[in-house]
Design a protein around this motif. Sequence first.
Motif, PDB file in Angstrom:
ATOM      1  N   ARG A  31       0.848  -1.193   0.000  1.00 19.63           N
ATOM      2  CA  ARG A  31       0.000   0.000   0.000  1.00 19.63           C
ATOM      3  C   ARG A  31       0.877   1.234   0.000  1.00 19.63           C
ATOM      4  O   ARG A  31       1.822   1.335   0.779  1.00 19.63           O
ATOM      5  CB  ARG A  31      -0.923   0.040   1.224  1.00 19.63           C
ATOM      6  CG  ARG A  31      -1.821   1.283   1.222  1.00 19.63           C
ATOM      7  CD  ARG A  31      -2.878   1.249   2.298  1.00 19.63           C
ATOM      8  NE  ARG A  31      -2.337   1.507   3.628  1.00 19.63           N
ATOM      9  CZ  ARG A  31      -2.162   2.706   4.160  1.00 19.63           C
ATOM     10  NH1 ARG A  31      -2.434   3.806   3.454  1.00 19.63           N
ATOM     11  NH2 ARG A  31      -1.700   2.839   5.394  1.00 19.63           N
ATOM     12  N   TYR A  36      -2.755   0.652  -4.106  1.00 14.77           N
ATOM     13  CA  TYR A  36      -2.177  -0.652  -3.801  1.00 14.77           C
ATOM     14  C   TYR A  36      -1.490  -1.175  -5.063  1.00 14.77           C
ATOM     15  O   TYR A  36      -2.003  -1.007  -6.175  1.00 14.77           O
ATOM     16  CB  TYR A  36      -3.254  -1.656  -3.383  1.00 14.77           C
ATOM     17  CG  TYR A  36      -4.104  -1.201  -2.226  1.00 14.77           C
ATOM     18  CD1 TYR A  36      -3.720  -1.431  -0.902  1.00 14.77           C
ATOM     19  CD2 TYR A  36      -5.313  -0.542  -2.445  1.00 14.77           C
ATOM     20  CE1 TYR A  36      -4.515  -1.013   0.160  1.00 14.77           C
ATOM     21  CE2 TYR A  36      -6.114  -0.123  -1.403  1.00 14.77           C
ATOM     22  CZ  TYR A  36      -5.713  -0.360  -0.094  1.00 14.77           C
ATOM     23  OH  TYR A  36      -6.501   0.053   0.949  1.00 14.77           O
ATOM     24  N   ILE A 253      -1.887  -6.523   4.355  1.00 20.44           N
ATOM     25  CA  ILE A 253      -2.320  -5.271   3.760  1.00 20.44           C
ATOM     26  C   ILE A 253      -3.142  -4.510   4.802  1.00 20.44           C
ATOM     27  O   ILE A 253      -4.042  -5.080   5.416  1.00 20.44           O
ATOM     28  CB  ILE A 253      -3.225  -5.462   2.526  1.00 20.44           C
ATOM     29  CG1 ILE A 253      -2.764  -6.626   1.667  1.00 20.44           C
ATOM     30  CG2 ILE A 253      -3.304  -4.178   1.709  1.00 20.44           C
ATOM     31  CD1 ILE A 253      -3.845  -7.165   0.773  1.00 20.44           C
TER      32      ILE A 253
END
Length: 508
Positions: A31, A36, A253
Amino acid sequence: MTKRTRSADLGNGTYLNPIMFGHYSDPSVLRDGEDYYMMTGESMLYHSQDLVNWEPMYTLYPQTSKYDVHHPWAPDISKHGDTYYYYAFANTEKHLLFVMTTKDIKNGPWTDPIIMGSAGFTEDGDELIDPALVFDLAGKPHLMMSKNCMYPLTDDGLALAGDFVQVADDPPIPDEFDVEGVYTEGPKFCYHGGYYYMMVAAGGTMGPATAHGTYAYRAKDIHGPWELSPYNPISHTASYKETWWSKGHASFIDTPDGEWYIMQHGPLKDYLEQGRMLLLEPIEWTDDGWFRIPEWAKTDEPLPMPKNGKKVTHGYALKADVHNKKLDLAWEMQQNIVPNERFRFTEDGIYMKAEGEDLNTSEPLLYSVGFPAYEAIAEFEIGEGVGAGLTAFTVPHACCGIALKDGFIRIFDQDKPLLSKRFNLREWNSNKIFFKIRYVDHVVSHWYSADGENWTKLNICAYVGVYCPQSGFNVNGKTWLRPGIFAYGGEGEALVKSFEVREIEVKD
């Protein structure tokens, strides 16, 4: 509106795995603000703003191929300061580690691969693979490898600065799990609440449906000591009856809104020929400082979309632009990410120069589209003495297709000799033809037509469920059943005037 490959976005605030249908193994996700970026084991960079819809941006294959480090395993992308890093292991004969960097991940350019040397072996002879960049509390870079072995790096992160040290033991795997072996690999990191958290894959990627799994550790210092999570395995397939087999190899993430996810891979039950697909699952942080997948989150059921994400154009167009001289990123060769001089994109279409004596010795041009069932249709104009047609292809010894050569239509299915006999051929008195292959319930059927509307089935079908067992997943890093075009025999060319894939709706 141009139809595209399947998106997991259901349009109602939820998504349904897989995120990418097809072989997109060993994901590494970064990220960067609201953006992303992702790489899998194919040198292709993808971009997203909601973790569910992903657009292909470009491939690094032209650069990696020059240095014999194409088809890397389990890449790692990360950012430190204003520099983006791409680490990978490639070339299983030389066991090479390499790194590339850029200041502009959206547009590049990236440096050419910097060869860091051999990845090395443990005292027991285990090859070290799957690098991951991590910085210690003093800001010094290190490269964690499989078997929890860690190399120190020079301050710029571009060279090894000493020998590796194993900083943690393999995770224990319960006896009730049927696995291929321990094979600890694929480390990924995050820093949260004063701890480094590390996820590793273990159990083997090519064994039973219950083999692969994701296991977690944490430590105050990357040098250890590392403690094992009480929630291990974080993710694991408990039975071959589950929808997703051999889940593992996860990447952390977090979102700008403070949500956390893992992206991992897993084959769809019974669809091994379609490869290891991308699975996105939420994780939650517990009161004791660990993380886990919430009990309510089921991999095979709709899950809430990440908050406040924005859609990008997902995947690939189903109708290929065969006239575009700039290659569509959906096209690949089985051995190479981009075509070579055998393929010319012109205003008329794609000209293919013949190679080999048949489908098995040719090098097809494949289209990266994935559905549980589909049909591919192409229009051909074939030069004298040349054969050409449509294929459903994994590797040269596991493929099928239909082709026209010297006035006869024929079928290929692996290397079955009877298919070249006269009684299995059909006469055709033109060098122009439409071909169609239909992939339904692991069977490919073959069709031909003079106008693309009225079809005749050449009723010699191929069962392709045996084409790509898990042992085939790591062959050249890109092994899954895809439709494509091929030309063989002679010295001439075949022209492909159109190519399209259509999803087939199949009821349960």
